[in-house]
Enzyme design. Structure first.
Site, PDB file in Angstrom:
ATOM      1  N   ASN A  61       0.799  -1.228   0.000  1.00 42.53           N
ATOM      2  CA  ASN A  61       0.000   0.000   0.000  1.00 42.53           C
ATOM      3  C   ASN A  61       0.832   1.279   0.000  1.00 42.53           C
ATOM      4  OD1 ASN A  61      -2.989  -0.685   0.192  1.00 42.53           O
ATOM      5  ND2 ASN A  61      -2.077  -2.068   1.680  1.00 42.53           N
ATOM      6  N   GLU A  62       2.055   1.228   0.467  1.00 44.24           N
ATOM      7  CA  GLU A  62       2.890   2.425   0.551  1.00 44.24           C
ATOM      8  C   GLU A  62       3.768   2.646  -0.676  1.00 44.24           C
ATOM      9  OE1 GLU A  62       2.945   4.770   2.923  1.00 44.24           O
ATOM     10  OE2 GLU A  62       1.630   3.782   4.363  1.00 44.24           O
TER      11      GLU A  62
END
Length: 187
Positions: free
Chosen positions: A54-55
C-alpha cells in the site's frame, strides 16, 4: 574474423543471455516477500507485506522508496545507515530503515496501517502464488493475459492486462501498489 562469424557469435551470445534472464522470473510479491523475511520478524510478515503493497505508490507523498519513508528519517531513526535521502532510494537501505522505523514506532509509522488497510489478515501475495501454482494466473510469460480481483479486505483491488507492451488497466482505490503494473520500480 569475418563479419558473418562475428554476427553469428553476437546472435548466439544474445540468445544465451536472453535464455538465462528468462530462466528465473520473480513476481513483485516474491521480491517484497524476500526483503520482508530478511529484515522483519516472521510474526509480522503479512502486515509488512501489506504496508509495502500500500505504501509503494502514493502519488500524494514526497516520501521515498518501497516503504514510503520520510527523508527526515535519515537524520533521526535511520541516521546510522543513511547519510541523505538519496540513500533511501537503495531498496535494501530503504528496507533496513523501515525495520528501524518499525522498531521505533511500530506499525504506526505508516499511514496505510493507521488507515486500517493492514489490520486484518492480509494474504494477497499468498493468494497470487497459489493462483500461479494452480495455473489460474500466469506472470511468467510476457505474452500472456491476466486478470485478477480481490475485494474481501475492502481495498477494491482489480486489474487486467495483456501483451508484451505492458498495456492494461487497473481500477479500485488509488495509491495502491498493483503487482505486475509498471511504475512501481520492482519489475
Amino acid at each position: 574474423m569475418k563479419v558473418s562469424n562475428l554476427i553469428s557469435t553476437i546472435t548466439i551470445a544474445s540468445a544465451l543471455c536472453l535464455s538465462l534472464t528468462n530462466a528465473l522470473v520473480f513476481s513483485p510479491c516474491d521480491k517484497i516477500q524476500s526483503l520482508v523475511k530478511e529484515y522483519f520478524d516472521e510474526t509480522i510478515v503479512d502486515e509488512m507485506m501489506c504496508i509495502a503493497y500500500n505504501e509503494a505508490i502514493n502519488p500524494k507523498s514526497d516520501s521515498i522508496g518501497l516503504w514510503n519513508l520520510k527523508k527526515e528519517h535519515c537524520n533521526t531513526v535511520c541516521k546510522s545507515i543513511c547519510n541523505s535521502e538519496i540513500d533511501l532510494a537503495d531498496i535494501k537501505l530503504n528496507t533496513q530503515c523501515a525495520e528501524m522505523v518499525y522498531l521505533e514506532f511500530g506499525f504506526n509509522g505508516w499511514d496505510s496501517y493507521n488507515n486500517g488497510l493492514c489490520k486484518d489478515s492480509w494474504g494477497f501475495c499468498n493468494t497470487q502464488n497459489e493462483l500461479r501454482q494452480h495455473g489460474s494466473h500466469s506472470s511468467t510469460s510476457r505474452d500472456s493475459s491476466s486478470s485478477s480481483s480481490r475485494d474481501s479486505t475492502g481495498t477494491g483491488y482489480s486489474s487486467s492486462g495483456s501483451g508484451t507492451s505492458g498495456s492494461g488497466s487497473n481500477s479500485g482505490q488509488t495509491g495502491h501498489f498493483i503487482p505486475g503494473q509498471s511504475g512501481h520500480g520492482l519489475n
